[in-house]
Motif scaffolding. Structure first.
Motif, PDB file in Angstrom:
ATOM      1  N   LYS A 162       0.855  -1.199   0.000  1.00 46.02           N
ATOM      2  CA  LYS A 162       0.000   0.000   0.000  1.00 46.02           C
ATOM      3  C   LYS A 162       0.891   1.250   0.000  1.00 46.02           C
ATOM      4  N   VAL A 163       1.937   1.239   0.829  1.00 46.18           N
ATOM      5  CA  VAL A 163       2.834   2.386   0.923  1.00 46.18           C
ATOM      6  C   VAL A 163       3.570   2.605  -0.401  1.00 46.18           C
ATOM      7  N   VAL A 220       8.725   2.990   6.892  1.00 42.48           N
ATOM      8  CA  VAL A 220       9.722   3.914   6.358  1.00 42.48           C
ATOM      9  C   VAL A 220      10.654   3.225   5.354  1.00 42.48           C
ATOM     10  N   SER A 221      11.107   2.008   5.695  1.00 46.33           N
ATOM     11  CA  SER A 221      12.097   1.408   4.787  1.00 46.33           C
ATOM     12  C   SER A 221      11.468   1.055   3.440  1.00 46.33           C
ATOM     13  N   ALA A 222      10.222   0.628   3.460  1.00 49.46           N
ATOM     14  CA  ALA A 222       9.541   0.351   2.187  1.00 49.46           C
ATOM     15  C   ALA A 222       9.430   1.626   1.352  1.00 49.46           C
ATOM     16  N   ALA A 223       9.120   2.711   2.019  1.00 45.05           N
ATOM     17  CA  ALA A 223       8.981   3.986   1.321  1.00 45.05           C
ATOM     18  C   ALA A 223      10.319   4.444   0.779  1.00 45.05           C
ATOM     19  N   LYS A 224      11.354   4.268   1.580  1.00 41.68           N
ATOM     20  CA  LYS A 224      12.703   4.683   1.193  1.00 41.68           C
ATOM     21  C   LYS A 224      13.074   4.041  -0.149  1.00 41.68           C
ATOM     22  N   GLN A 225      12.789   2.752  -0.231  1.00 44.65           N
ATOM     23  CA  GLN A 225      13.095   1.998  -1.431  1.00 44.65           C
ATOM     24  C   GLN A 225      12.295   2.515  -2.628  1.00 44.65           C
ATOM     25  N   VAL A 236      10.883  13.474  -3.283  1.00 49.71           N
ATOM     26  CA  VAL A 236       9.835  13.327  -2.264  1.00 49.71           C
ATOM     27  C   VAL A 236      10.465  12.865  -0.944  1.00 49.71           C
ATOM     28  N   LYS A 237      10.143  13.586   0.116  1.00 53.24           N
ATOM     29  CA  LYS A 237      10.708  13.276   1.432  1.00 53.24           C
ATOM     30  C   LYS A 237       9.869  12.205   2.148  1.00 53.24           C
ATOM     31  N   ILE A 238      10.501  11.575   3.135  1.00 52.31           N
ATOM     32  CA  ILE A 238       9.751  10.615   3.949  1.00 52.31           C
ATOM     33  C   ILE A 238       9.578  11.184   5.340  1.00 52.31           C
ATOM     34  N   ALA A 239       8.315  11.347   5.701  1.00 50.97           N
ATOM     35  CA  ALA A 239       8.015  11.795   7.057  1.00 50.97           C
ATOM     36  C   ALA A 239       7.469  10.604   7.823  1.00 50.97           C
ATOM     37  N   SER A 240       7.981  10.409   9.028  1.00 51.51           N
ATOM     38  CA  SER A 240       7.469   9.314   9.841  1.00 51.51           C
ATOM     39  C   SER A 240       6.870   9.884  11.116  1.00 51.51           C
ATOM     40  N   VAL A 241       5.671   9.427  11.438  1.00 53.50           N
ATOM     41  CA  VAL A 241       5.125   9.804  12.745  1.00 53.50           C
ATOM     42  C   VAL A 241       5.903   9.023  13.789  1.00 53.50           C
ATOM     43  N   ASN A 250      15.923   3.983   9.679  1.00 51.18           N
ATOM     44  CA  ASN A 250      15.379   3.456   8.430  1.00 51.18           C
ATOM     45  C   ASN A 250      15.335   4.501   7.308  1.00 51.18           C
ATOM     46  N   GLY A 251      15.727   5.725   7.627  1.00 53.80           N
ATOM     47  CA  GLY A 251      15.853   6.719   6.564  1.00 53.80           C
ATOM     48  C   GLY A 251      14.795   7.806   6.537  1.00 53.80           C
TER      49      GLY A 251
END
Lengths: 300, 488
Positions: free
Chosen positions: A57-58, A88-93, A100-105, A129-130
């Motif tokens: 989904k991510v 996060v790691s799935a998104a990083k990949q 596009v940045k990765i924001a993690s709650v 995880n990035g």
């Protein structure tokens, strides 16, 4: 710098409502509308924060973040995607090579009801995880008890964790749980002085999310800090902003309160999941002159 | 934390709003307007017409009839006949129906009226659409409700109408001023001869069309356009029972002098030079917003303009800094653009007066002006801030009626009370303060007809509005607004 958080600038609720009403009467048309819609799209933190989230989904959401609409290829990508630390790691990949940045709650999102150790582990996990940005939640319980020192220290310690990673820290005030605009202002000040790079209205997990009056109070806090120090702080209204029309009202408010310097995704974000598609729908309308049905716009 | 000197905030360079122009439907404005007497538009005896100018473009919009003494006679006769044959005799609840109908028709034609108000006054469409026209309708709605309840307005007394009422309205809020005079006079059973401003009579003439449409009995409202000679005819006329005037001092005094010793009554709403008092615990951002709104609404052409600002010394620098930033975010330009905050001054002559006043200030440190490029045509002036002026400065002594704010500082409450009251006028004041004990201490000592607390320009048909000292005699609005039109 010494700052007494018990004393905050006076806020007049009726006056805030009047100021907000004035922003909503601006008429944004033609090129200025297209410009604003693109700006809004580029400021979105495309969000999925659900128990049922999966890596796939991510990844789908990440593709959408980079390519918002196939029919209008020159649209900007969104600012970031916003996910739980485990994603996060799935998104990083998936986002490799994109802007596009990765924001993690983090910090036991959304309630923040946990121990410091858990919150530190949570944040470190996301950073390792990035994650480029950490969206932490303020401890509302401690805040409402008047334990401002605790709230300040907690934010400051998360900032320390972010520093080595050059990650930006967003502090979610969850304004729907603070009963007055005075408390919104006080929480904004605490977060800013404790080291927040961004202040954010809501988790999106309770009924009352971002509103224009709350956002204006937070923009005023950012402006006051800028006047005092010359340092810019970012703003992120989140939750409840699902139509392009409302987003434009927010942009007008941002523009006429803080000015040009904040009009980009470095300093302003919308935390939203369905806003992107309405913005795209409106951009299609401006480009082709007719409204499309929602079936022409992909959902991810 | 390293302190950087903040760059001033900048607006409207990255993202400019496209013009969003409001337009007028063809046919909404005629090429020529006649006098409205006895329910019909009639040519003036003089056969003379005056051009009406759009101050934002200097173009001629249309022309209106110039009434002579004979026309005034005709209008007063029509009003007298209507009073005696229909209006006074009509059951009060029937009268109310007509007033309600006028209110509804104003609402139905709100857009058209707003555009015309903007065209001849030069005020931004934002003001006429959101303030002037809805409020005008509200005055009619409010007083329509009183028509059959006058016995409750004046318990144990029997109010009777005066008869024929002459009303003189100013250029700045043409339809709104007409509404707040016409509505209570109608509700109390009087008939009316109205003289709109020489330069901004168009919405009153549109109101005449609405009156025709409402099937109000002929002659109950008559509208006569023309120069000051109309006022002259009013005060000397033997068959007018009362004169209600809103406008400048000189005319107000002259009316009072001229009708002295006759049976003609009068009420006066005169100029003001309104005041903001900002104490050190004020909500500064909200106060700044209200100062900008009240001093610049209608380009400062409002009798309740908050152009005189007193700031407690300890917060003066902060307030002024914010005021400058707020002013920088204002849009000055075409009044028909929905995004315009400040439109055009209503006449060339008035522009010259304002410019001259601003030029008087030789010290450039004491003045801050909006930086926008003004339109080439039309009567525009930059919103201006006078900083650190003293009570003796001309800007504090004269009513500018322009987008000008003059700031003085004060140290103690006693000082600000003394200075705020040290002026011949006394229409409105606003206090900005968070502590109610200080508010009550202050309000009771201020000499003003209206005092707002943490608010400004809150004008509403249900509450009385009127001056103190040279600010005028008699109130408009609320139950008090009925008084000038009744006898017991």
């Amino acid at each position: 710098m010494f700052y007494d958080f018990r004393k905050i600038p006076v806020i007049d609720q009726a006056g805030i409502a009047e100021r907000v009403a004035r922003f909503t009467t601006r008429s944004i048309k033609k090129e200025s509308k297209v410009q604003a819609l693109k700006m809004a799209l580029s400021m979105i933190d495309l969000t999925t924060l659900e128990g049922k989230d999966t890596e796939n989904k991510v990844k789908q959401l990440c593709y959408k973040a980079m390519h918002p609409h196939v029919a209008l290829p020159d649209l900007p990508s969104v600012a970031a995607i916003c996910v739980y630390p485990t994603m996060v790691s799935a998104a990083k990949q998936a986002l490799k090579g994109s802007t596009v940045k990765i924001a993690s709650v983090s910090t036991a999102f959304p309630s923040g009801q946990s121990t410091k150790e858990v919150k530190v582990t949570d944040t470190n996990f996301a950073l390792d995880n990035g994650a480029d940005e950490i969206d932490m939640v303020m401890s509302r319980g401690e805040f409402l008890k008047g334990n401002y020192q605790f709230v300040f220290d907690e934010i400051a310690s998360m900032k320390q964790l972010c520093k080595p990673y050059h990650a930006r820290l967003k502090v979610i005030l969850e304004t729907g749980e603070l009963s007055t605009l005075d408390d919104v202002r006080r929480a904004s000040d605490i977060a800013i002085y404790a080291g927040a790079d961004f202040i954010k209205t809501s988790t999106g997990k309770i009924n009352i999310a971002a509103t224009m009056p709350v956002t204006l109070v937070m923009l005023d806090a950012i402006k006051d800090y800028y006047y005092k120090t010359g340092i810019m702080i970012g703003m992120k209204p989140a939750g409840g902003i699902s139509s392009a029309k409302v987003a434009l009202n927010y942009l007008v408010m941002l523009h006429e309160t803080l000015g040009n310097a904040w009009l980009n995704n470095e300093w302003f974000r919308f935390g939203a999941s369905s806003l992107a598609n309405d913005v795209i729908l409106q951009l299609e309308k401006e480009a082709k002159g007719v409204y499309y049905t929602k079936n022409y716009i992909s959902i991810d | 934390m390293t302190k950087k000197e903040p760059q001033p905030l900048e607006y409207f360079t990255e993202w400019k709003y496209n013009p969003a122009l409001e337009t007028i439907e063809p046919g909404n404005l005629k090429n020529q307007y006649d006098l409205f007497i006895n329910g019909k538009f009639v040519k003036p005896n003089s056969e003379k017409y005056t051009n009406i100018i759009n101050p934002a473009t200097d173009d001629v919009i249309t022309c209106v009839a110039e009434a002579s003494k004979k026309d005034i006679d005709k209008a007063v006769k029509a009003a007298r006949r209507a009073f005696e044959t229909s209006w006074e005799k009509m059951p009060a609840k029937e009268r109310a129906k007509y007033i309600f109908r006028i209110a509804r028709l104003i609402q139905e034609r709100a857009k058209e009226l707003a555009v015309i108000e903007t065209l001849h006054v030069g005020k931004p469409i934002r003001n006429s659409r959101n303030f002037d026209i809805p409020l005008a309708a509200n005055y009619f709605f409010y007083y329509a409700g009183w028509a059959d309840k006058l016995a409750y307005a004046f318990p144990n007394r029997i109010p009777k109408p005066l008869g024929v009422v002459a009303q003189i309205i100013p250029w700045n809020f043409p339809l709104l001023m007409a509404a707040c005079k016409i509505a209570p006079a109608l509700a109390t059973g009087n008939t009316i001869v109205l003289h709109p401003s020489e330069t901004t009579p168009l919405t009153a003439l549109k109101l005449a069309e609405i009156i025709q449409e409402s099937e109000l009995p002929d002659g109950v409202i008559n509208i006569v356009t023309g120069t000051d000679s109309v006022n002259e005819a009013f005060v000397h006329h033997k068959d007018i029972d009362t004169i209600s005037f809103t406008g400048n001092h000189a005319t107000g005094r002259w009316i009072q002098k001229t009708v002295a010793g006759t049976s003609e009554k009068f009420t006066l709403q005169l100029n003001g030079k309104s005041t903001h008092i900002i104490l050190d615990d004020a909500a500064i951002n909200e106060a700044v917003e209200a100062i900008v709104n009240s001093a610049f609404i209608n380009q400062g052409g409002i009798c309740g303009d908050g152009s005189r600002v007193f700031i407690q010394e300890s917060i003066a620098d902060e307030v002024i800094h914010r005021l400058k930033d707020r002013m920088a975010a204002l849009i000055v330009g075409d009044p028909l653009d929905k995004n315009t905050d400040i439109g055009s001054i209503h006449s060339k002559a008035h522009l010259t007066t304002i410019d001259a006043l601003i030029k008087q200030e030789s010290d450039s440190d004491n003045i801050y002006q909006h930086t926008s490029v003004l339109p080439k045509k039309g009567s525009f002036v930059r919103p201006t801030l006078f900083i650190n002026t003293s009570q003796s400065h001309p800007i504090h002594q004269q009513e500018v009626f322009g987008p000008v704010i003059a700031i003085q500082t004060f140290r103690t409450i006693e000082e600000v009370i003394e200075k705020a009251n040290n002026i011949p006028y006394g229409l409105t004041m606003s206090i900005w303060c968070d502590k109610s004990s200080r508010v009550f201490g202050l309000t009771s000592k201020l000499q003003a007809g209206v005092v707002w607390v943490n608010a400004s320009n809150q004008i509403d048909p249900t509450s009385p509005f009127g001056g103190y000292k040279q600010g005028g005699m008699g109130k408009e609005g609320g139950v008090y607004g009925l008084l000038p039109y009744v006898k017991f």
